[in-house]
Enzyme design. Structure first.
Site, PDB file in Angstrom:
ATOM      1  N   SER A 289     -77.786   4.701 -11.838  1.00 26.82           N
ATOM      2  CA  SER A 289     -78.092   3.885 -10.964  1.00 26.82           C
ATOM      3  C   SER A 289     -79.160   4.508  -9.935  1.00 26.82           C
ATOM      4  O   SER A 289     -80.236   4.315  -9.664  1.00 26.82           O
ATOM      5  CB  SER A 289     -77.190   3.136  -9.950  1.00 26.82           C
ATOM      6  OG  SER A 289     -76.139   3.950  -9.751  1.00 26.82           O
ATOM      7  N   TRP A 290     -78.687   6.080  -9.700  1.00 23.46           N
ATOM      8  CA  TRP A 290     -79.619   6.840  -8.761  1.00 23.46           C
ATOM      9  C   TRP A 290     -80.784   7.263  -9.550  1.00 23.46           C
ATOM     10  O   TRP A 290     -81.943   7.310  -8.928  1.00 23.46           O
ATOM     11  CB  TRP A 290     -78.729   7.985  -8.315  1.00 23.46           C
ATOM     12  CG  TRP A 290     -79.144   8.541  -7.112  1.00 23.46           C
ATOM     13  CD1 TRP A 290     -79.283  10.077  -6.659  1.00 23.46           C
ATOM     14  CD2 TRP A 290     -79.883   8.171  -5.931  1.00 23.46           C
ATOM     15  NE1 TRP A 290     -79.956  10.158  -5.668  1.00 23.46           N
ATOM     16  CE2 TRP A 290     -80.512   9.142  -5.095  1.00 23.46           C
ATOM     17  CE3 TRP A 290     -80.253   6.724  -5.474  1.00 23.46           C
ATOM     18  CZ2 TRP A 290     -81.190   9.031  -3.864  1.00 23.46           C
ATOM     19  CZ3 TRP A 290     -81.075   6.426  -4.571  1.00 23.46           C
ATOM     20  CH2 TRP A 290     -81.353   7.578  -3.652  1.00 23.46           C
TER      21      TRP A 290
ATOM     22  N   VAL B  99     -69.900   6.398 -11.959  1.00 26.97           N
ATOM     23  CA  VAL B  99     -69.202   7.627 -11.583  1.00 26.97           C
ATOM     24  C   VAL B  99     -68.640   7.455 -10.002  1.00 26.97           C
ATOM     25  O   VAL B  99     -69.219   7.120  -9.100  1.00 26.97           O
ATOM     26  CB  VAL B  99     -70.269   9.052 -11.853  1.00 26.97           C
ATOM     27  CG1 VAL B  99     -71.247   8.769 -10.852  1.00 26.97           C
ATOM     28  CG2 VAL B  99     -69.358  10.073 -11.462  1.00 26.97           C
TER      29      VAL B  99
ATOM     30  N   SER C  85     -70.662   1.717  -2.022  1.00 25.80           N
ATOM     31  CA  SER C  85     -70.261   3.061  -2.512  1.00 25.80           C
ATOM     32  C   SER C  85     -69.176   2.707  -3.439  1.00 25.80           C
ATOM     33  O   SER C  85     -67.979   2.250  -3.187  1.00 25.80           O
ATOM     34  CB  SER C  85     -70.034   3.679  -1.246  1.00 25.80           C
ATOM     35  OG  SER C  85     -68.783   4.886  -1.627  1.00 25.80           O
ATOM     36  N   ARG C  86     -69.316   3.262  -4.333  1.00 22.54           N
ATOM     37  CA  ARG C  86     -68.288   3.413  -5.704  1.00 22.54           C
ATOM     38  C   ARG C  86     -67.055   4.156  -5.345  1.00 22.54           C
ATOM     39  O   ARG C  86     -65.826   3.866  -5.785  1.00 22.54           O
ATOM     40  CB  ARG C  86     -68.764   3.640  -7.262  1.00 22.54           C
ATOM     41  CG  ARG C  86     -69.169   4.987  -7.616  1.00 22.54           C
ATOM     42  CD  ARG C  86     -70.313   5.591  -6.732  1.00 22.54           C
ATOM     43  NE  ARG C  86     -71.359   4.742  -6.673  1.00 22.54           N
ATOM     44  CZ  ARG C  86     -72.534   4.645  -7.646  1.00 22.54           C
ATOM     45  NH1 ARG C  86     -72.506   5.529  -8.403  1.00 22.54           N
ATOM     46  NH2 ARG C  86     -73.607   3.858  -7.339  1.00 22.54           N
ATOM     47  N   ASN C  87     -67.292   5.304  -4.496  1.00 28.09           N
ATOM     48  CA  ASN C  87     -66.074   5.701  -4.017  1.00 28.09           C
ATOM     49  C   ASN C  87     -65.435   4.947  -3.019  1.00 28.09           C
ATOM     50  O   ASN C  87     -64.039   5.096  -3.141  1.00 28.09           O
ATOM     51  CB  ASN C  87     -66.571   7.150  -3.301  1.00 28.09           C
ATOM     52  CG  ASN C  87     -67.011   8.240  -4.467  1.00 28.09           C
ATOM     53  OD1 ASN C  87     -66.637   8.938  -5.138  1.00 28.09           O
ATOM     54  ND2 ASN C  87     -68.529   8.319  -4.436  1.00 28.09           N
TER      55      ASN C  87
ATOM     56  N   GLU D 294     -67.692  10.371  -7.852  1.00 26.40           N
ATOM     57  CA  GLU D 294     -67.575  11.814  -7.699  1.00 26.40           C
ATOM     58  C   GLU D 294     -66.748  12.430  -6.805  1.00 26.40           C
ATOM     59  O   GLU D 294     -66.082  13.306  -7.016  1.00 26.40           O
ATOM     60  CB  GLU D 294     -69.018  12.237  -7.179  1.00 26.40           C
ATOM     61  CG  GLU D 294     -70.275  12.117  -8.020  1.00 26.40           C
ATOM     62  CD  GLU D 294     -70.153  13.068  -9.126  1.00 26.40           C
ATOM     63  OE1 GLU D 294     -69.345  13.964  -9.153  1.00 26.40           O
ATOM     64  OE2 GLU D 294     -71.399  13.362  -9.661  1.00 26.40           O
TER      65      GLU D 294
ATOM     66  N   ALA E 189     -78.577   3.474  -4.173  1.00 24.69           N
ATOM     67  CA  ALA E 189     -79.541   3.014  -5.439  1.00 24.69           C
ATOM     68  C   ALA E 189     -79.708   1.531  -5.155  1.00 24.69           C
ATOM     69  O   ALA E 189     -81.109   1.189  -5.382  1.00 24.69           O
ATOM     70  CB  ALA E 189     -78.898   3.476  -6.665  1.00 24.69           C
TER      71      ALA E 189
ATOM     72  N   LYS F 123     -68.590  14.062   1.365  1.00 25.70           N
ATOM     73  CA  LYS F 123     -68.651  12.796   1.850  1.00 25.70           C
ATOM     74  C   LYS F 123     -68.020  11.675   1.078  1.00 25.70           C
ATOM     75  O   LYS F 123     -67.417  10.701   1.471  1.00 25.70           O
ATOM     76  CB  LYS F 123     -69.895  12.430   2.338  1.00 25.70           C
ATOM     77  CG  LYS F 123     -71.084  12.388   1.429  1.00 25.70           C
ATOM     78  CD  LYS F 123     -71.408  11.003   0.852  1.00 25.70           C
ATOM     79  CE  LYS F 123     -72.249  11.068  -0.460  1.00 25.70           C
ATOM     80  NZ  LYS F 123     -72.409  10.043  -1.014  1.00 25.70           N
TER      81      LYS F 123
HETATM   82  N1  LIG Z   1     -76.020   5.668  -7.003  1.00 21.36           N
HETATM   83  C1  LIG Z   1     -76.256   6.191  -5.725  1.00 21.36           C
HETATM   84  O1  LIG Z   1     -76.682   5.294  -4.738  1.00 21.36           O
HETATM   85  C2  LIG Z   1     -76.431   7.649  -5.614  1.00 21.36           C
HETATM   86  C3  LIG Z   1     -76.924   7.979  -4.491  1.00 21.36           C
HETATM   87  C4  LIG Z   1     -77.225   9.245  -4.060  1.00 21.36           C
HETATM   88  C5  LIG Z   1     -76.630  10.423  -5.227  1.00 21.36           C
HETATM   89  N2  LIG Z   1     -75.992   9.906  -6.204  1.00 21.36           N
HETATM   90  C6  LIG Z   1     -75.304  10.877  -7.007  1.00 21.36           C
HETATM   91  O2  LIG Z   1     -75.941  10.709  -8.398  1.00 21.36           O
HETATM   92  C7  LIG Z   1     -75.373  11.305  -9.278  1.00 21.36           C
HETATM   93  C8  LIG Z   1     -75.386  10.123 -10.500  1.00 21.36           C
HETATM   94  O3  LIG Z   1     -75.024   8.862 -10.007  1.00 21.36           O
HETATM   95  P1  LIG Z   1     -75.410   7.469 -10.605  1.00 21.36           P
HETATM   96  O4  LIG Z   1     -74.774   6.482  -9.146  1.00 21.36           O
HETATM   97  O5  LIG Z   1     -76.657   7.345 -11.086  1.00 21.36           O
HETATM   98  O6  LIG Z   1     -74.092   7.469 -11.682  1.00 21.36           O
HETATM   99  P2  LIG Z   1     -74.273   6.424 -12.932  1.00 21.36           P
HETATM  100  O7  LIG Z   1     -73.035   6.357 -13.436  1.00 21.36           O
HETATM  101  O8  LIG Z   1     -74.856   5.029 -12.478  1.00 21.36           O
HETATM  102  O9  LIG Z   1     -75.109   7.004 -14.068  1.00 21.36           O
HETATM  103  C9  LIG Z   1     -75.006   8.078 -14.444  1.00 21.36           C
HETATM  104  C10 LIG Z   1     -75.997   8.226 -15.824  1.00 21.36           C
HETATM  105  O10 LIG Z   1     -75.831   9.717 -16.525  1.00 21.36           O
HETATM  106  C11 LIG Z   1     -75.662   9.255 -17.741  1.00 21.36           C
HETATM  107  N3  LIG Z   1     -75.178  10.560 -18.424  1.00 21.36           N
HETATM  108  C12 LIG Z   1     -73.720  10.637 -18.393  1.00 21.36           C
HETATM  109  N4  LIG Z   1     -73.398  11.596 -19.058  1.00 21.36           N
HETATM  110  C13 LIG Z   1     -74.648  12.270 -19.707  1.00 21.36           C
HETATM  111  C14 LIG Z   1     -74.997  13.286 -20.533  1.00 21.36           C
HETATM  112  N5  LIG Z   1     -74.438  14.421 -21.281  1.00 21.36           N
HETATM  113  N6  LIG Z   1     -76.405  13.257 -20.788  1.00 21.36           N
HETATM  114  C15 LIG Z   1     -77.318  12.512 -20.421  1.00 21.36           C
HETATM  115  N7  LIG Z   1     -76.952  11.444 -19.560  1.00 21.36           N
HETATM  116  C16 LIG Z   1     -75.680  11.263 -19.212  1.00 21.36           C
HETATM  117  C17 LIG Z   1     -75.072   7.916 -17.994  1.00 21.36           C
HETATM  118  O11 LIG Z   1     -75.364   7.461 -19.267  1.00 21.36           O
HETATM  119  C18 LIG Z   1     -75.320   7.093 -16.834  1.00 21.36           C
HETATM  120  O12 LIG Z   1     -76.621   6.407 -17.282  1.00 21.36           O
HETATM  121  C19 LIG Z   1     -74.004  11.288  -8.666  1.00 21.36           C
HETATM  122  O13 LIG Z   1     -73.621  12.852  -8.524  1.00 21.36           O
HETATM  123  C20 LIG Z   1     -73.979  10.643  -7.571  1.00 21.36           C
HETATM  124  O14 LIG Z   1     -73.284  11.302  -6.613  1.00 21.36           O
HETATM  125  C21 LIG Z   1     -75.826   8.562  -6.488  1.00 21.36           C
END
Ligand SMILES: NC(=O)c1ccc[n+]([C@@H]2O[C@H](COP(=O)([O-])OP(=O)(O)OC[C@H]3O[C@@H](n4cnc5c(N)ncnc54)[C@H](O)[C@@H]3O)[C@@H](O)[C@H]2O)c1
Length: 332
Positions: A10-11, A280, A255-257, A282, A140, A192
């Site tokens: 998503s991010w 995820v 927030s998934r957390n 985190e 996201a 956080k």
């Molecule tokens: N979602 C948000 O709004 C948001 C905002 C700010 C920061 N973040 C941070 O961004 C990071 C990612 O979060 P997210 O929400 O995108 O997670 P998510 O679960 O939506 O996506 C994670 C992605 O990583 C991929 N992935 C996992 N293992 C992999 C590997 N070994 N090689 C390649 N790709 C791989 C998965 O297929 C998936 O598409 C986290 O640390 C989160 O804290 C998220």
């Protein structure tokens, strides 16, 4: 500019949308062929972001070599659990210097390392132009729909922070500030997520805004203790990457957390909770690092301890809350 986003979750997808809107050529690397195909064929990523589209200048691949072949900027957006292994693979195929931008948030259990430190450990330093953390209050689900968002590009190198500021800033919906306390921003961004789990637990127990505001205030106290122990700047606590990110994640159902905390409070255990989430959590990993670090460095962290006990010692959420309320009386 040619930008590679590592992680099409998503991010990573939301960040790719901003970069695409800013007319950069973006290639997303993800291990999931389903995500890659959907981005290339439909310009969507519905399993991660049910609403929203990606611009035509965003494509995807599951070949790391291809993804990195022309990248000048590499944005990391995979769960912190896999960052080390993904960086090791990247190090094998990188052939030139890149600016590293990290968007993932967490602290590594056992080592207490921040993502910037892991990047410098795993990537041949000749291939690192510089390191910038892109962090602050941002979901996201809102960014993909171009809803107004304000975050920070944080680096020890002012020029690198400014480069990332211009790369991502979009005057319609995405405003980027620069700041330079990398350590403090990375610690706040990681911690956080633990408090978001705690906030979800309060809501899951039927508690209201008073409890949440109390949690946020006391979470800031714990965050300040950590920032001081790590030798970072206390001021960071009061900015976008500190209180800003804490508020958005403890008060939003995006927030998934938060959602994980809610489910734990309604009787699910950690395994069931994680299994029921498509994204995820985190905070469940970072709480291990924070709990260990607090023990070793003698930091008082009652909220972190309570979340840890619920997640890993199967303490019922209500018992954890009762115990927090019965702690000895003290000055603020
Ligand atoms: N979602 C948000 O709004 C948001 C905002 C700010 C920061 N973040 C941070 O961004 C990071 C990612 O979060 P997210 O929400 O995108 O997670 P998510 O679960 O939506 O996506 C994670 C992605 O990583 C991929 N992935 C996992 N293992 C992999 C590997 N070994 N090689 C390649 N790709 C791989 C998965 O297929 C998936 O598409 C986290 O640390 C989160 O804290 C998220």
């Amino acid at each position: 500019m040619k930008v590679t986003v590592i992680g099409g979750g998503s991010w990573g997808s939301a960040l790719a949308r901003i970069l695409g809107d800013n007319n950069h050529d973006v290639i997303i690397f993800d291990r999931s062929i389903d995500i890659v195909n959907e981005i290339n064929e439909n310009h969507t990523n519905k399993s991660k972001l049910p609403v929203g589209t990606l611009p035509l200048n965003v494509s995807a691949t599951n070949s790391l070599e291809l993804a990195l072949s022309e990248a000048l900027v590499v944005v990391i957006a995979v769960p912190t659990k896999v960052i080390r292994s993904v960086l090791k693979q990247m190090n094998l195929v990188l052939t030139h210097r890149c600016l590293f931008v990290n968007a993932s948030k967490g602290l590594e259990p056992d080592t207490y390392l921040r993502v910037s430190e892991i990047v410098y450990q795993e990537i041949n330093n000749n291939f690192i132009e510089d390191f910038v953390a892109l962090t602050g209050p941002s979901h996201a689900e809102e960014v993909i729909n171009q809803l107004l968002t304000i975050i920070c590009a944080v680096s020890l190198n002012k020029q690198a922070a400014k480069t990332v500021q211009s790369l991502f800033n979009n005057s319609k919906y995405f405003r980027v500030y620069t700041s330079y306390d990398l350590k403090g921003s990375e610690i706040c961004g990681a911690l956080k997520n633990i408090y978001a789990i705690a906030s979800g637990m309060l809501t899951g127990c039927g508690l209201g805004d008073n409890a949440k505001a109390g949690l946020i205030s006391r979470a800031l106290v714990e965050m300040r203790r950590f920032v001081v122990a790590f030798g970072a700047s206390e001021e960071t606590i009061y900015g976008l990457t500190g209180v800003g990110d804490l508020v958005v994640t403890t008060t939003s159902e995006h927030s998934r957390n938060f959602q994980a905390g809610y489910r734990l409070a309604t009787g699910k255990n950690l395994e069931e909770t994680i299994a029921s989430m498509t994204m995820v959590v985190e905070g469940a990993r970072t709480v291990v690092a924070a709990y260990q670090y607090a023990r070793v460095n003698n930091i008082e962290t009652p909220i972190i301890d309570a979340v840890y006990d619920v997640l890993y010692n199967r303490k019922p959420v209500k018992t954890a809350i009762n115990q927090l309320m019965k702690r000895s009386l003290k000055d603020e």
